[in-house]
Design a protein around this motif. Structure first.
Motif, PDB file in Angstrom:
ATOM      1  N   THR A 177      83.640  75.575  25.345  1.00 42.21           N
ATOM      2  CA  THR A 177      84.736  74.846  25.994  1.00 42.21           C
ATOM      3  C   THR A 177      86.102  75.164  25.385  1.00 42.21           C
ATOM      4  O   THR A 177      87.059  74.436  25.606  1.00 42.21           O
ATOM      5  N   ALA A 178      86.175  76.257  24.631  1.00 42.91           N
ATOM      6  CA  ALA A 178      87.429  76.582  23.937  1.00 42.91           C
ATOM      7  C   ALA A 178      88.597  76.757  24.892  1.00 42.91           C
ATOM      8  O   ALA A 178      89.730  76.392  24.587  1.00 42.91           O
ATOM      9  N   LYS A 179      88.325  77.312  26.095  1.00 43.38           N
ATOM     10  CA  LYS A 179      89.390  77.575  27.057  1.00 43.38           C
ATOM     11  C   LYS A 179      89.686  76.362  27.932  1.00 43.38           C
ATOM     12  O   LYS A 179      90.614  76.397  28.729  1.00 43.38           O
ATOM     13  N   THR A 196      86.680  70.714  15.620  1.00 48.95           N
ATOM     14  CA  THR A 196      85.848  69.800  14.843  1.00 48.95           C
ATOM     15  C   THR A 196      85.771  70.297  13.409  1.00 48.95           C
ATOM     16  O   THR A 196      85.621  71.491  13.163  1.00 48.95           O
ATOM     17  N   ILE A 197      85.875  69.366  12.466  1.00 48.98           N
ATOM     18  CA  ILE A 197      85.686  69.670  11.052  1.00 48.98           C
ATOM     19  C   ILE A 197      84.497  68.845  10.560  1.00 48.98           C
ATOM     20  O   ILE A 197      84.527  67.609  10.605  1.00 48.98           O
ATOM     21  N   TYR A 198      83.449  69.529  10.128  1.00 54.67           N
ATOM     22  CA  TYR A 198      82.292  68.849   9.552  1.00 54.67           C
ATOM     23  C   TYR A 198      82.526  68.775   8.044  1.00 54.67           C
ATOM     24  O   TYR A 198      82.439  69.776   7.331  1.00 54.67           O
ATOM     25  N   ALA A 199      82.826  67.569   7.568  1.00 54.03           N
ATOM     26  CA  ALA A 199      83.200  67.383   6.165  1.00 54.03           C
ATOM     27  C   ALA A 199      82.021  67.708   5.246  1.00 54.03           C
ATOM     28  O   ALA A 199      80.863  67.394   5.546  1.00 54.03           O
ATOM     29  N   ASP A 212      87.762  71.680   2.977  1.00 50.47           N
ATOM     30  CA  ASP A 212      87.379  70.324   3.372  1.00 50.47           C
ATOM     31  C   ASP A 212      86.142  70.272   4.250  1.00 50.47           C
ATOM     32  O   ASP A 212      85.654  69.188   4.594  1.00 50.47           O
ATOM     33  N   GLY A 213      85.612  71.427   4.678  1.00 45.51           N
ATOM     34  CA  GLY A 213      84.420  71.395   5.519  1.00 45.51           C
ATOM     35  C   GLY A 213      84.282  72.654   6.363  1.00 45.51           C
ATOM     36  O   GLY A 213      84.980  73.654   6.146  1.00 45.51           O
ATOM     37  N   ILE A 214      83.407  72.570   7.352  1.00 44.22           N
ATOM     38  CA  ILE A 214      83.186  73.674   8.286  1.00 44.22           C
ATOM     39  C   ILE A 214      84.070  73.443   9.497  1.00 44.22           C
ATOM     40  O   ILE A 214      83.935  72.421  10.183  1.00 44.22           O
ATOM     41  N   HIS A 215      84.959  74.383   9.784  1.00 49.48           N
ATOM     42  CA  HIS A 215      85.900  74.248  10.897  1.00 49.48           C
ATOM     43  C   HIS A 215      85.398  75.058  12.096  1.00 49.48           C
ATOM     44  O   HIS A 215      85.101  76.244  11.961  1.00 49.48           O
ATOM     45  N   ILE A 216      85.314  74.423  13.243  1.00 46.63           N
ATOM     46  CA  ILE A 216      84.953  75.157  14.460  1.00 46.63           C
ATOM     47  C   ILE A 216      85.786  74.669  15.637  1.00 46.63           C
ATOM     48  O   ILE A 216      86.321  73.560  15.630  1.00 46.63           O
ATOM     49  N   MET A 217      85.908  75.538  16.641  1.00 45.20           N
ATOM     50  CA  MET A 217      86.326  75.126  17.976  1.00 45.20           C
ATOM     51  C   MET A 217      85.183  75.540  18.877  1.00 45.20           C
ATOM     52  O   MET A 217      84.823  76.715  18.917  1.00 45.20           O
TER      53      MET A 217
END
Length: 350
Positions: A229-231, A237-240, A220-225
């Protein structure tokens, strides 16, 4: 009267010394058995390494009466939770703070001390960052039950440095993509693919350079955390996928000099982020060379940074809410202050 500390040792914790590119601890008399029988114990070759080793050997939690001791605990417990690049900056800031406040009692600490500190420093921007660290350390002191209230929060109003206002115009983006590549793969095509992805998503440099095909590319897209600020915020975020985003991704894949799990990699297939140091030296060198060519071969007159392109995405988004989502921000004030740079068109009164 104790001897004054050498210049290279100012800002280091008590009994520490810098010697031949490493950090050592002078063991108190009678405590040698707890330090492998040594009188002078090597802690490490870098400040982060030295503090980590010191943390293994000493418990500083129960003896905090000075600002220096508070900063010691802050280094051991708070700094390691931050991104590597941020940790490196924090260590430098804290060393400067210790040079002034090491023996200062934790309380009372009057707001005037902060103003005096900043006034005495020539590097005002760095001084402001140092005060931010000091303030956060006092916030943690409240959390840790060391003090009842922050002694200067809300009481200090430093004259802030102006936010960067460079807005990259559309014609400048066109000029950016005008450079030709003499090769079918390599730095020019890689930088151009990188910027296409940047302008479509607004992802930070660290997140873009950490993209790995088998991990972040989903149906469905590019998935990132967001790494920075991950901690803390832990925003996912999913960039569709859109035709333009798919095209930019495939260009990045084909521009790689070799097969790799990383979307952006060097000739050895390794990513550009040095996770130990939190740096991206190889990529930054490529960017500087590309920018030098732009200024020489195109109509571009003023250079812009990779971060300015992230701000362009935030500025061009139709709403503040959309900009926040693209940039993976948790606080709209950050988006508004730093990343909304586009001039606002205002109709005059009739």
């Amino acid at each position: 009267m104790p001897k004054p500390r050498r210049k290279e040792n100012k800002g280091l914790p008590e009994r520490w010394t810098a010697h031949h590119g490493a950090y050592y601890y002078y063991v108190p008399k009678g405590m040698e058995s707890a330090w492998e029988g040594k009188k002078k114990y090597k802690l490490g070759n870098s400040l982060p390494e030295a503090y980590a080793k010191y943390a293994e050997m000493v418990d500083v939690k129960d003896k905090i009466t000075t600002v220096g001791e508070l900063l010691d605990r802050y280094v051991l417990e708070v700094v390691p939770t931050k991104a590597k690049a941020t940790q490196n900056g924090n260590h430098a800031f804290i060393k400067r703070l210790r040079a002034t406040f090491s023996e200062t009692p934790l309380l009372p600490f009057h707001p005037q001390r902060v103003y005096q500190y900043v006034q005495a420093r020539k590097a005002k921007v760095s001084a402001h960052r140092e005060v931010e660290i000091l303030s956060h350390a006092y916030t943690k002191a409240v959390e840790w039950g060391l003090i009842a209230a922050h002694p200067f929060k809300g009481e200090v109003r430093l004259e802030g440095e102006a936010s960067r206002s460079r807005y990259v115009e559309d014609w400048e983006v066109i000029e950016f993509f005008s450079l030709d590549s003499k090769r079918k793969k390599g730095s020019v095509l890689m930088i151009q693919a990188y910027v296409k992805l940047k302008l479509l998503t607004g992802m930070s440099q660290g997140d873009l350079l950490r993209l790995q095909i088998p991990i972040h590319k989903q149906d469905d897209g590019i998935h990132i955390m967001r790494h920075k600020t991950a901690k803390k915020a832990g925003i996912r975020t999913i960039y569709a996928w859109t035709p333009a985003l798919k095209s930019a991704w495939e260009q990045a894949v084909s521009a790689r000099p070799c097969l790799s799990s990383f979307l952006f990699c060097n000739a050895k297939g390794k990513g550009y982020v040095n996770e130990e140091k939190g740096t991206q030296a190889g990529f930054k060198s490529m960017w500087q060379r590309y920018m030098a060519r732009l200024l020489k071969e195109t109509d571009l007159k003023e250079p812009f940074t990779e971060h300015d392109l992230r701000a362009k995405v935030g500025s061009d988004a139709k709403s503040l809410e959309h900009a926040m989502m693209l940039l993976s921000h948790a606080d709209p004030r950050t988006t508004q202050k730093t990343y909304r740079r586009k001039a606002v068109l205002v109709n005059p009164l009739q």
